[in-house]
Design an enzyme around this catalytic site. Structure first.
Site, PDB file in Angstrom:
ATOM      1  N   THR A  62      54.695  29.703  42.998  1.00 25.37           N
ATOM      2  CA  THR A  62      53.923  29.365  41.819  1.00 25.37           C
ATOM      3  C   THR A  62      54.793  28.605  40.826  1.00 25.37           C
ATOM      4  O   THR A  62      56.023  28.701  40.843  1.00 25.37           O
ATOM      5  CB  THR A  62      53.381  30.624  41.133  1.00 25.37           C
ATOM      6  OG1 THR A  62      54.498  31.446  40.714  1.00 25.37           O
ATOM      7  CG2 THR A  62      52.500  31.427  42.064  1.00 25.37           C
ATOM      8  N   GLU A  94      47.144  31.466  43.950  1.00 30.57           N
ATOM      9  CA  GLU A  94      46.934  32.735  44.643  1.00 30.57           C
ATOM     10  C   GLU A  94      45.620  32.792  45.413  1.00 30.57           C
ATOM     11  O   GLU A  94      45.399  33.711  46.198  1.00 30.57           O
ATOM     12  CB  GLU A  94      46.975  33.885  43.627  1.00 30.57           C
ATOM     13  CG  GLU A  94      48.347  34.125  43.018  1.00 30.57           C
ATOM     14  CD  GLU A  94      48.690  33.235  41.838  1.00 30.57           C
ATOM     15  OE1 GLU A  94      49.689  33.506  41.152  1.00 30.57           O
ATOM     16  OE2 GLU A  94      47.962  32.244  41.598  1.00 30.57           O
ATOM     17  N   LYS A  98      42.449  32.918  18.556  1.00 31.06           N
ATOM     18  CA  LYS A  98      41.583  33.816  17.800  1.00 31.06           C
ATOM     19  C   LYS A  98      41.703  33.468  16.328  1.00 31.06           C
ATOM     20  O   LYS A  98      42.725  33.699  15.689  1.00 31.06           O
ATOM     21  CB  LYS A  98      41.951  35.275  18.034  1.00 31.06           C
ATOM     22  CG  LYS A  98      40.865  36.233  17.533  1.00 31.06           C
ATOM     23  CD  LYS A  98      41.054  37.641  18.064  1.00 31.06           C
ATOM     24  CE  LYS A  98      39.883  38.529  17.659  1.00 31.06           C
ATOM     25  NZ  LYS A  98      40.010  39.900  18.178  1.00 31.06           N
ATOM     26  N   TRP A 119      36.801  34.008  18.933  1.00 31.88           N
ATOM     27  CA  TRP A 119      37.554  33.345  19.986  1.00 31.88           C
ATOM     28  C   TRP A 119      37.207  31.868  19.950  1.00 31.88           C
ATOM     29  O   TRP A 119      36.036  31.480  19.988  1.00 31.88           O
ATOM     30  CB  TRP A 119      37.189  33.915  21.358  1.00 31.88           C
ATOM     31  CG  TRP A 119      37.941  35.158  21.699  1.00 31.88           C
ATOM     32  CD1 TRP A 119      38.724  35.896  20.881  1.00 31.88           C
ATOM     33  CD2 TRP A 119      37.959  35.811  22.974  1.00 31.88           C
ATOM     34  NE1 TRP A 119      39.243  36.971  21.542  1.00 31.88           N
ATOM     35  CE2 TRP A 119      38.781  36.940  22.838  1.00 31.88           C
ATOM     36  CE3 TRP A 119      37.363  35.566  24.199  1.00 31.88           C
ATOM     37  CZ2 TRP A 119      39.031  37.818  23.895  1.00 31.88           C
ATOM     38  CZ3 TRP A 119      37.608  36.427  25.246  1.00 31.88           C
ATOM     39  CH2 TRP A 119      38.444  37.540  25.099  1.00 31.88           C
TER      40      TRP A 119
END
Length: 549
Positions: free
Chosen positions: A189, A336, A446, A451
């Protein structure tokens, strides 16, 4: 209650899902089809099979055995395609080395994977020369050369050169059957924190991913499709999640394949024109690079279909691609997940929608493909309503997801907490099942108790006619908690000057229409020459926050 298990005929063949079996159809139906490298070398599928055998035999002569790990450092090439098949087909593991990592990270990944043989393109000799004394498990080196140079005269002790090895190796090989759950590939990754993590996939997982990706890409009524009449060229590095698994699909279909080597914009566009390329995939930054290349003005792009992944597809970029005739749409997944989870293919009847609505649908994360069990959950793993308003983390199950990180049980347990793979992506899902990612958990802003989606602000700013690229990050604010900061790259040929206030007023217009929260209007706009990106072309927001946050 006992399961009613089947009772097989003793002589029946239990067909394993092995990578070698993806070659049956193309070899019988498309043996003379072309595989092209940089427009300079041409091979047929029959030659591909022979070269796969020669490569396997040559690597066995160097010491490759069942369970060995073979590492590759190369650009996108026919050689990489040969490695995709030859190494796993011998029961060994292919490590696709991310050549864009730092030298220390490259050495770490090779050591962590336990690679015994390393195939190295001449372009990466300086890196390997610098780290060769740090490599703990590599016993043999093989030189890859586009110029045909020999393996001698280098600081790295090469055993042979790739083409020379193939030339002296037998052209046939009896690839054995073995357990389909055998590990086939490993790569690492490219996260922005900590050491890279090893992700691995079995033969069974890769074959099932190939079959599902093939079915999903062929299912639309028209547009956003990949079929046997296409000409394929990857623009996602082959070291990254098997180039999203599409080379396996292209090979199984027996289509013409074009490998560009290193991504040089004018050469890529020349290949599109000269080889008739009709299907590719890339991150949005690569698409932007190609569209602004002067050569693009001289190439007909109207037959090109491109899947954009790795990060959100901005509305402005999608519109620019559509204006050139490119059939652009989003694909979603992660390292993944092998990577396919969703595709934003248009549903039947969508061709009657206006262009703005088509752009909106093409830029959504899309619909889960067959066999993907996708849930939207809160912190207690409870389902969030699919009403297009509720936000939650995407967690998934599918038969091709990695079952853990290599040699890292703690991170693996976190990844699979609760029996679902955690993507760390925040999204909403509407009543039709269409997914829209709004942020990474670590990137969500936030502000004022709400949000705020950095991706949504980026998409809006990207529609400004003077904006080439944009990234939005959160900046701490004593009153509001956080406020968005817009980092903007201006188009070099912008028709008029672009100021901070122009950008703010542009976003404010969408806020006043009720399309986005008032807290989404960036109070700070910074103009930059370029945006920080990871080794695979994604926006590196961690680095941006360190610089500007």
């Amino acid at each position: 209650m006992l399961d009613d298990l089947r009772h097989s005929t003793p002589s029946a063949y239990s067909y394993p899902l092995l990578i070698k079996n993806l070659l049956h159809a193309p070899l019988s139906q498309a043996a003379s089809q072309e595989i092209v490298y940089r427009g300079e070398q041409r091979f047929t599928y029959a030659m591909l099979r022979e070269r796969i055998c020669r490569l396997a035999n040559g690597l066995c002569h160097l010491g490759m055995r069942n369970g060995s790990t073979i590492a590759v450092m190369d650009w996108d090439s026919h050689r990489y395609l040969e490695c995709y098949f030859a190494v796993p087909m011998m029961g060994a593991v292919l490590q696709t080395v991310n050549v864009r990592l730092s030298q220390d990270e490259i050495a770490y990944t090779i050591n962590h994977a336990g690679a015994e043989i390393l195939l190295v393109h001449t372009d990466f000799l300086p890196v390997v020369e610098a780290i060769k004394d740090k490599l703990e498990t590599v016993c043999k080196f093989v030189l890859i050369s586009d110029e045909g140079s020999n393996a001698g005269g280098h600081a790295v002790p090469f055993s042979c050169e790739y083409e020379s090895m193939l030339a002296v190796s037998a052209p046939t090989c009896d690839f054995p059957d073995f357990d389909e759950n055998t590990r086939a590939t490993t790569f690492y990754t490219t996260g922005t924190t900590g050491l890279p993590k090893g992700v691995w996939f079995s033969h069974r997982q890769l074959v099932l991913h190939t079959i599902t990706l093939m079915a999903a890409l062929s299912s639309p009524q028209s547009g956003q499709r990949f079929h046997r009449g296409d000409v394929y060229m990857p623009l996602t590095p082959m070291f990254h999640v098997h180039a999203w698994g599409v080379p396996y699909v292209a090979t199984a279909l027996g289509v013409k394949q074009v490998y560009p080597g290193r991504y040089v914009p004018d050469r890529v566009l020349k290949l599109v024109r000269d080889e008739g390329v009709t299907f590719s995939h890339c991150v949005s930054t690569v698409l932007h690079m190609l569209l602004v290349c002067p050569e693009a003005k001289n190439v007909d792009l109207s037959k090109w279909k491109i899947v954009i992944g790795g990060a959100a597809l901005p509305h402005g970029l999608a519109r620019a691609a559509l204006d050139r005739g490119i059939d652009v749409f989003t694909g979603y997944g992660m390292s993944e997940t092998c990577p396919l989870l969703t595709l934003s293919q248009l549903r039947p009847g969508s061709e009657s929608l206006d262009i703005d609505e088509q752009v909106r649908l093409r830029c959504k994360t899309g619909f889960p493909v067959p066999l993907v069990d996708l849930r939207l959950v809160n912190e207690s793993m409870e389902n969030v309503a699919h009403d297009g308003k509720g936000y939650g983390e995407i967690v998934v199950r599918a038969p091709w997801l990695t079952e853990g990180y290599l040699k890292d049980p703690i991170a693996s347990a976190r990844l699979w907490e609760g029996g679902y793979l955690h993507t760390q992506d925040i999204a909403n899902v509407d009543a039709t099942g269409n997914v829209q990612i709004t942020d990474r958990i670590k990137d969500v802003i936030k502000s004022g108790g709400e949000w705020v989606s950095s991706l949504e602000i980026e998409s809006i700013i990207s529609r400004h006619p003077g904006v080439a690229e944009v990234a939005v990050i959160g900046m701490k604010d004593e009153r509001w908690g956080e406020r968005p900061v817009a980092l903007v790259v201006i188009k070099p040929d912008a028709q008029s000057p672009v100021t901070e206030d122009h950008i703010r007023q542009h976003v404010l217009m969408f806020s006043e229409k009720g399309q986005i929260s008032k807290y989404a209007v960036p109070q700070v706009v910074k103009f930059v020459n370029a945006l920080e990106k990871t080794s695979v072309g994604k926006m590196n927001k961690k680095r941006m926050r360190e610089q500007f946050g």
